[in-house]
Structures are given as C-alpha cells and as structure tokens.
Scaffold this active site. Structure first.
Site, PDB file in Angstrom:
ATOM      1  N   LYS A  84       0.840  -1.206   0.000  1.00 27.91           N
ATOM      2  CA  LYS A  84       0.000   0.000   0.000  1.00 27.91           C
ATOM      3  C   LYS A  84       0.872   1.253   0.000  1.00 27.91           C
ATOM      4  O   LYS A  84       0.578   2.224  -0.683  1.00 27.91           O
ATOM      5  CB  LYS A  84      -0.926  -0.005   1.218  1.00 27.91           C
ATOM      6  CG  LYS A  84      -1.996  -1.090   1.192  1.00 27.91           C
ATOM      7  CD  LYS A  84      -2.980  -0.967   2.326  1.00 27.91           C
ATOM      8  CE  LYS A  84      -2.364  -1.219   3.686  1.00 27.91           C
ATOM      9  NZ  LYS A  84      -1.917  -2.609   3.875  1.00 27.91           N
ATOM     10  N   CYS A 168     -11.908   1.635  17.033  1.00 31.92           N
ATOM     11  CA  CYS A 168     -10.729   0.800  16.799  1.00 31.92           C
ATOM     12  C   CYS A 168      -9.732   0.766  17.938  1.00 31.92           C
ATOM     13  O   CYS A 168      -8.976  -0.209  18.044  1.00 31.92           O
ATOM     14  CB  CYS A 168     -10.023   1.194  15.499  1.00 31.92           C
ATOM     15  SG  CYS A 168      -9.286   2.840  15.498  1.00 31.92           S
ATOM     16  N   GLY A 381      -4.593   1.260  14.006  1.00 33.27           N
ATOM     17  CA  GLY A 381      -4.842   1.009  12.597  1.00 33.27           C
ATOM     18  C   GLY A 381      -4.829   2.242  11.728  1.00 33.27           C
ATOM     19  O   GLY A 381      -4.775   2.137  10.502  1.00 33.27           O
TER      20      GLY A 381
END
Length: 799
Positions: A84, A168, A381
């Site tokens: 990515k 998260c 994250g």
C-alpha cells in the site's frame, strides 16, 4: 502517474531533505529545500495509511506526485514500504475525486458555492448546538483535531465530538488508563529488535502491520532466534511464521490471560521483587463498577485466580492445557525478553478493557516490563489515532493533553489555555460514537436529539456496526441533516445532504502521531483538485460564519475570534478566507497552541520546527541544556524517561493510586453477548486484508491494489462448505439477526478459519458486512465488537 515516472522514481537513490532555517509562528511554512533528482523534487511525509507511521519520500514533478520511495533516514521503516505504501501517491488521482460542494436537492446532489456551503453548516449548528455532533477521524491531522476540539468544546460549549478511533482503539485507551493512569504504550518499535518472544494477541501483523512484522522476520534471516506465538481465532499469514499457534474460541483471550496469571502465582514464577516494588492489585466493584475498580490484596488476587487452571482454561477457550503451561513458562523466565502486540482482536471486544488490562497485568506480574524487548504494546490502525484522537482529545469525554471534561480543574485549565471565559466548557460527557449515531437514527419523539452530524475524513456509512439501525434509518427521518467532508464518493457521501470536497494528504500541511508516540510533520506539496479545500480550513470557516451569525462562543475572553491568527508583524490574518489561509502556516500556529496542553500528562512535544527537521520524535520530547530536544524511547524507566526520579528504576508517575504503582487487574472470564445456536450456528468475524485499507475508499481506486484484491469474500472451512454443498467461488447468502448479504466463498484462502467460523473483510463498499455486525460494546471504552457474532450461511435459493 505514468509508469515511466514510477520506474524512474523507484530507481532513484533515497532522497533526503535539507535542514531549513527556523521561522516564527505566523510566517509562511519554513520549507527545507527539496532534494531533486532527474527533475523530480522529493520531500518527506508519513504514509497516509496505517498507524505504523512509515516515512516516504514524495516525488513531485510539474505539480503532480510521480514517485514514492521508502525513506531510508526514517527509523520506523528504514527505507522499506508495504504494497500500500509504495502506491500511496496514486490515492490522490482517482478519476472520481470530489471537486466542488454538493447539496442534496430531491434525489440529486447539485453544485453550490463554498460560501453557501459554509453558511448552511453554520446555520444548522447555530439553531441548536446541543443537537449537533461532529465526527472526525484517526486520519484527521493533529491541527485538524485540535481545531475541531476547540470549536466544539471551547466554542459551542458542548461535548458531542467523537472520532472513528472510538471503533478501533478505545479499549486500548481504557486499558492503559486503568493500568498506568495515562494512555499510550511505554515501549516502542525498538522492542521488536530486542525481544526473544513476540506474542500476537488476536492480531495479524504480517498483513496489517507488515513493516513492523518484517523487522522480526529480518532478524531471523540474520540467524537470530525469535519465538513467535499467534493467539487467534483463525490461521493467517502471521501464523505461518509462528512456532506456536493457540487457536481459541471467541473471548478465549480472557481465559488464556487468566490461566497464565494463575500459573505464575501458583508456581511462584511471578517476579516477586518487581511486583512488591511497583504494583498494586485491583478488581471491579460488585455494584456500579468503575474503570479504576477497587483495591484488593495479593491474597485476594490469588484466590480469584484459583479456578483458572490450565484444564478449566482449555474448557473455556479451546486452547490445550499444555499450551497454556508453555505460555506461562515463557512469562516465568526472566532470562527472556517478551513483547506482546495486539490491535483490533483485543480492542473490538465487548470485554476489550478487561483483556487489555489482563495483558498488561501479565507483563507486570512477570516483570517483563522496562527493558528493551520487554513490553506490552498495542498497535493502532490509523495514521493518527494516537496523535489526533488520544493525545488531542477528540472524544466526547476528553480535552487535549489527557484531561477529561468531568474534572473541574481540567476544564478550568483548558479554559485558561484556550483563553475562553470560565464555564465555557461543559462538564457533562457528550454522546460516544455508537450513541451519537443511534440518536441520529431515531426520531425526536423517541430520543433522537441529534439532528445534524458533520463527518470529516471517515466513512461511517460503511464502518458503523449494525448499519440498518445505526446509519440507514436516518435517511427516512425528517429534519436529519448529514454533512460529509471527503475526497471520494462513499456510502456516507451517498447518504449526505451536503458534501464538502476535501484536500488529501500532501495536498495540505499536516501532522500525525503514530503507534509508538512518534509525532510526524509534512508540508503541502501539490494542489488539491478543483475546489477541494483543507478540512482544517472548513472548520475555521464555519467557526467564523458562526461568529458572523452572532454566536458569542466564537469569541475568546478578550473578544477576539476563537481562531484569531496574526502574522509576524502582529496583523490579523483572515484565515477563514480560503484565499488567505496559506498566507501563514495555520498548522504551526495551532500546533504551538496545542503544545501548551501536552505537559500536563508528560506528553511533551517539541516546537513545530523541530519536526520539520526530523522523521518524527517520540514524546515526551524535552529540551536539553544545550538547546537540543531529546525524545523518549521507553517511558517510566530511569535513564530513558526524563520524568522518572533518580534512584527509582521504574516509576509509574501517573499511578491512579498516587503511589507510583501500576495496577494489576483481575477480571473474570465472561462469554460473548451473542453466541452461535441452532438457528445461527456459525461465528462471524470481520477484518482487513493486506492490499486494502479500512473501507477501501482510497485503495480500491488504486488499480494495482484493486487488481490484486478486487472484491471481498467469505472465508469458510472446507468441512463447513462440504456440509452446505458449496464450491470455492460460489456465491452464498450470509445472514445474522441484523441483516444479510450475498458474497462468494473462499476455501483454503489466505486465512483459514476453523470449522464453525467464517471471516469477511469490510473494505468492499459493494459487499457491506457491517449490515450484519453486532452493535454491543465494552462498558468502559464504548467500543463495539466487530469480531464475533452468530451467523448462518446458505446457498442462494435455499430456504
């Protein structure tokens, strides 16, 4: 981005930025001269994706990003990027970028001017600020988050500000606070270079944090011995590299941690000296439990652990008793250095606070704390869930720098630092994320007292749990108004009443804070497309329009605009006007204001210009006698942490008991709130994949990543598929009590769930698994559980 440019850029040597001169706050950005190679100018920036905080060198040619390189000068990634990261520049150039404000008229979104858009937002807020919710992100920059917090808490006088990091990492926060009295890890990534044992508590770093995972795999390639242990509910790519795999039932992590603690105490292998010097014991109250719990002594702690024998833990968790004993023997060996990592598996959990504190407790009980390689470390994250949410305080109960709205002294301190009148900041906690969206999706007659939500830099239309109840209902309700600032069309913009086009990543200045307390800065390098504008400017422009409409909260105690900004000559700069926004460095101005908040919990950050020079600095960052600034690798450790007193060795100086002791908690095992039964016989778990990030709104527009993983799927065990009579690739219907979806089956894919379990990633907006997930949440962190609910799978056409 042309292929020739990518190849040219990747072939270049790693570019480094020259050191720039100091510049006063209020001046245009002081930019290091970019290094140029073959006509491409390179500057540093942190990657836009996960919370690892890798640094990239961004190559710009003729006003366009044409090359991305790993930054060899960055300690985090040492020149390496994941798949990515190497493609992050392409995230800017999807063909469907939002480029102008759009207002819903009937069934269509029609273009309007920015002046009209800002006026609409301000008037929706002004009519009743108590009914307005602001929902930002762990992808918002530190200045964006600080501006949002100041607008809502110091300006509007409400606390209905939340960030998607509630979904998260909120349980990691409550775990740190309960244990140490202050948030965020004591260790850092350096632990990965020193540990002898690395334990994954329900996470998959090979795919979710591959650069960190590579540091450990590289050590093996050099001949070093590192024991890897995977504790999880399905086999992943991380499992393939592990010597031990402990396959647990959902919620089994609670039992496993209790079983290890039981053996450490029973066998006398806990670190008595460390515990007696640095620890206290606590448990939840029987009635009205609080995050801090109540004191118990060691003997009571021992007594409560007695039921959790290896055999009983095996019955609860499904993990063989022998593996529990193996784990306890490792923790009981002080010759080893043990690092624990966890992420969503432990956090997205209806007992997430409990499992977080239990993992911390194992490290404290065994003394595996305070040495390089000995650390309990949660990972995040998002690129600035730590910096923008946890540190800046963009949640409904927090204020910047670790303060909370319920503490009168904290409110008074924040009012002084923000220079607003006494009493401006309210002491009532606002609505947390799940509650905010619940109320937005109810009519006023049923308690739906939030009627306007402004969403920035996130996609709740795809990521909120139990979508049908917690997002989609609002579309049919009168007087509900959704404002969305984003860069691409998403499930959220499709539901929006007003869409505001935003600048992305290096189209604006920014500051992030990563998972190891590292604050990172970058400068704007290219212009955003069309009329897209910075999120921070949008917030400030709305604040100024509120001032024009007569909202007195938009003035400080001296009568000046809440975001009053001056140039070096002392002249006010109208930063609410887009044409003047970049006359000064607004990021630097807000960052320097925020700095004053950070010392309260010893999260000190350096002046903005120090981050211009560096590839990030880990707080606390403290000025030295020679004028240099020193970062901190390991907190609470003498010789590393400047706030630890001489002779203390280890000092938990924010202890909730005010005695420099960390708290070792006992939490009993509890089953999940929803378990499989005859009607819904399978477990459903959700998560991410290597190629895509979060809801895929950026990565699904990057052609190489989309080709590598074109759609979501349902992982299923071969035996379960055989019983259903379905073949690999066949489309099935997955159902829970909340919704259903059609999705292809993947048997023996990357991840291998055990019998009775299915796994679905959530990146694909065409296959919305969060219509199925559970909205139940942890009682302290308010973080929902995306990892376990009861489901069934059937063939299409079957009843």
């Amino acid at each position: 981005m042309q292929r020739r440019d990518v190849i040219k850029g990747m072939a270049m040597a790693a570019a480094t930025a020259a050191i720039g001169a100091r510049d006063a706050v209020g001046q245009p950005p002081a930019r290091p001269a970019p290094r140029t190679a073959d006509g491409v100018a390179f500057q540093k920036a942190p990657c836009r994706f996960c919370g690892t905080g890798c640094h990239v060198q961004v190559g710009v040619e003729r006003g366009r990003v044409v090359s991305i390189q790993g930054d060899a000068m960055a300690e985090v990634n040492r020149g390496l990027l994941c798949v990515k990261g190497y493609h992050v520049g392409l995230a800017l150039y999807g063909t469907d970028r939002l480029t102008q404000p759009l207002l819903r008229r009937g069934d269509r979104h029609e273009p309007i001017s920015w002046d009209e858009a800002i006026d609409i937002v301000a008037r929706r807020i002004h009519r009743d600020p108590s009914r307005f919710g602001f929902y930002i992100s762990g992808q918002s920059t530190v200045p964006e988050g600080f501006a949002a917090s100041k607008l809502v808490k110091a300006g509007l006088g409400t606390n209905h500000l939340e960030a998607n990091a509630r979904l998260c990492m909120a349980s990691a926060v409550t775990g740190f606070l309960a244990t140490y009295g202050v948030d965020e890890p004591a260790g850092c990534y350096d632990d990965l270079d020193q540990c002898d044992v690395l334990i994954f508590w329900g996470n998959n770093p090979a795919e979710m944090h591959p650069i960190l995972f590579s540091r450990v795999i590289d050590r093996r390639a050099r001949g070093e011995q590192v024991v890897l242990i995977d504790i999880g509910t399905r086999r992943t790519r991380s499992t393939e590299h592990c010597q031990h795999y402990l396959e647990m039932r959902p919620h089994g992590d609670l039992a496993i941690a209790l079983g290890v603690a039981h053996l450490l105490v029973r066998e006398g292998t806990y670190h008595r000296e460390f515990v007696e010097a640095h620890c206290a014991f606590r448990a939840l109250q029987a009635e009205n439990p609080t995050l801090q719990g109540e004191a118990i002594d060691f003997e009571e702690y021992r007594r409560r652990l007695e039921p959790y024998t290896p055999e009983h833990v095996e019955a609860l968790s499904g993990v063989p008793a022998a593996q529990i004993r193996m784990l306890a023997e490792l923790f009981g060996n002080r010759d080893l250095r043990i690092t624990s990592l966890w992420c969503m598996g432990a956090n997205q959990h209806t007992r997430g606070t409990a499992v977080n504190t239990l993992i911390h407790g194992l490290h404290l009980l065994s003394g595996h704390f305070g040495r390089a390689g000995d650390a309990p470390t949660s990972l995040t994250g998002q690129p600035s869930a730590c910096g923008t949410v946890r540190e800046v305080g963009t949640l409904c109960h927090t204020l910047p720098g670790g303060r909370v709205v319920t503490n009168p002294a904290h409110r008074a301190d924040a009012e002084q630092l923000w220079n607003v009148p006494e009493g401006r900041i309210r002491g009532e906690i606002g609505y947390h994320t799940v509650e905010m969206f619940r109320r937005f999706n109810l009519p006023r007659s049923e308690g739906g007292d939030i009627d306007t939500i402004w969403v920035q830099v996130t996609n709740p239309g795809q990521t909120m749990p139990n979508q049908n109840e917690y997002f989609r209902r609002a579309r049919a309700l009168e007087d509900k108004f959704l404002i969305v600032s984003d860069v691409y069309p998403t499930e959220t913009t499709r539901a929006a009443d007003l869409i505001l086009p935003s600048a992305l990543w290096v189209e604006k200045n920014g500051v992030y804070g990563n998972s190891e307390r590292r604050t990172q800065q970058w400068f704007k390098m290219v212009d955003p497309p069309g009329e897209a504008r910075d999120d921070c400017w949008q917030t400030i422009a709305v604040a100024h329009r509120l001032l024009e409409l007569g909202h007195e909260g938009m003035r400080d105690r001296d009568g000046r605009f809440l975001f009053h900004t001056e140039d070096a000559q002392g002249r006010e700069v109208p930063i609410w006007q887009w044409s003047r926004y970049y006359d000064v460095n607004v990021d630097e101005r807000l960052f320097e204001e925020y700095r004053a908040f950070t010392r309260f919990k010893h999260k000190d950050i350096a002046p903005y210009q120090e981050y211009v020079r560096a590839r990030g600095l880990r707080w606390p960052v403290v000025e030295q006698p020679d004028g240099s600034w020193r970062e901190t690798r390991f907190r609470f450790v003498e010789g590393e942490d400047p706030y630890v007193e001489a002779g203390k060795g280890v000092q938990f100086y924010h202890s909730t008991t005010s005695d420099d002791r960390a708290q070792v908690f006992f939490h009993p095992y509890e089953p999940p709130p929803e378990v499989p039964d005859a009607e819904y016989p399978l477990w459903l778990c959700t998560g991410r994949v290597l190629e895509h990030w979060h809801s895929g709104s950026m990565t699904m527009r990057i052609a190489p990543l989309r080709r590598a993983m074109p759609q979501a799927y349902c992982e299923m065990h071969r035996a379960d598929a055989a019983r259903l009579g379905v073949a690999n690739g066949e489309t099935v219907i997955v159902e829970t009590r909340r919704g259903q979806m059609e999705i292809p089956i993947w048997i023996d894919g990357r991840g291998r769930p055990p019998e009775g379990t299915v796994f679905i990633p959530f990146f694909d907006e065409r296959l919305l698994v969060n219509a199925l997930t559970l909205h139940e949440y942890d009682p302290f962190s308010k973080q929902p559980d995306y990892k376990k609910c009861a489901a069934r799978v059937r063939r299409r056409g079957a009843a």
